[in-house]
Design a protein around this motif. Sequence first.
Motif, PDB file in Angstrom:
ATOM      1  N   GLU A  95       0.863  -1.181   0.000  1.00 32.77           N
ATOM      2  CA  GLU A  95       0.000   0.000   0.000  1.00 32.77           C
ATOM      3  C   GLU A  95       0.907   1.241   0.000  1.00 32.77           C
ATOM      4  OE1 GLU A  95      -3.218  -0.063  -0.308  1.00 32.77           O
ATOM      5  OE2 GLU A  95      -3.223  -2.254  -0.225  1.00 32.77           O
ATOM      6  N   GLU A  96       0.431   2.325  -0.600  1.00 33.65           N
ATOM      7  CA  GLU A  96       1.247   3.547  -0.701  1.00 33.65           C
ATOM      8  C   GLU A  96       1.804   3.971   0.665  1.00 33.65           C
ATOM      9  OE1 GLU A  96       2.551   5.260  -3.290  1.00 33.65           O
ATOM     10  OE2 GLU A  96       1.644   3.624  -4.425  1.00 33.65           O
ATOM     11  N   GLU A  97       0.936   3.948   1.708  1.00 33.56           N
ATOM     12  CA  GLU A  97       1.382   4.458   3.018  1.00 33.56           C
ATOM     13  C   GLU A  97       2.385   3.535   3.703  1.00 33.56           C
ATOM     14  OE1 GLU A  97      -2.739   2.678   3.378  1.00 33.56           O
ATOM     15  OE2 GLU A  97      -1.722   4.061   2.042  1.00 33.56           O
ATOM     16  N   GLU A  98       2.512   2.286   3.217  1.00 34.76           N
ATOM     17  CA  GLU A  98       3.483   1.357   3.823  1.00 34.76           C
ATOM     18  C   GLU A  98       4.848   1.420   3.120  1.00 34.76           C
ATOM     19  OE1 GLU A  98       1.915  -2.598   3.719  1.00 34.76           O
ATOM     20  OE2 GLU A  98       0.086  -1.974   4.745  1.00 34.76           O
ATOM     21  N   GLN A 144       9.694   5.976   2.679  1.00 36.45           N
ATOM     22  CA  GLN A 144       9.755   7.362   2.208  1.00 36.45           C
ATOM     23  C   GLN A 144      11.227   7.738   2.063  1.00 36.45           C
ATOM     24  OE1 GLN A 144       7.031   9.542   1.616  1.00 36.45           O
ATOM     25  NE2 GLN A 144       6.092   7.516   1.627  1.00 36.45           N
TER      26      GLN A 144
END
Length: 242
Positions: free
Chosen positions: A17-20, A23
Amino acid sequence: STVPEAPAAPIGPKYKEEEEKPQATVSKPIKHSNVHILPQTPQLIALLTMIRDKSTVRGDFIFYSNRIIRLLVEEGLNHLPVISSSVTTPIGHTYSGVQFEGKICGVSIMRAGEAMEQGLRDCCRSVRIGKILIQRDEETSKPRLFYDKLPEDIAQRYCLLLDPMFATGGSATMAVEVLISRGVPEERILFLNLIASPEGIRSFAERFPKLRIVTAFVDQGLDEKNYIIPGLGDFGDRFYCI
Ligand code: PRP
Ligand code: URA
């Protein structure tokens, strides 16, 4: 009784998932239209992470730098003009394509810039390459010009100026002045660079508005010795010596 198959793990860009997803630190943006920063893809960031790591050994430093250099050269070539060119395919159909217009040459700022020559040769067979030996004074960071040898017809060519590190910008500015003094129009100069300082690259882009800059990353700034931070240290030493 049959065991139900486990659902296949997602692969490709949707592997998480994007948030996982991790960064990463990406390049500072630069607004000047003549500065082109490579797309900050996971691949590019992973390559930069390798070469920035002080524990990366020389063989790996060379290998991963070369991969970034190849991306820079491929992107740099996109900035050269093309003209229409139609060809006939083996099955007798016409394909309306393009071909490069005009002659090019590479110019490396020695020593570190020479590390980018092979990447250019890999894309442009038998390309002519000129050399400018500029060294930064270790105390003052001011550049000194020692030597240049450039193709005789350089004024008629597009010049791909090669230097992986752009700190104060003194060396690249001096090299551009040499090229302009030999009759190369500013708009035919394309500077290929791995890591640039934000202050330096902005004033360089303003001083030479018609020249184009292709860089992989604009970093945070300079330290008190005018080394790029976080940077990667001395590129020439890591590529050739350490
Ligand atoms: C490095 C680098 C650039 C210059 C960048 O070269 O390759 O040419 O410094 O600094 P600047 O933007 O402040 O001028 P250096 O003179 O250390 O020589 P080298 O290529 O032999 O390492
Ligand atoms: N030259 C380098 O090789 N690295 C820097 O950070 C600055 C100049």
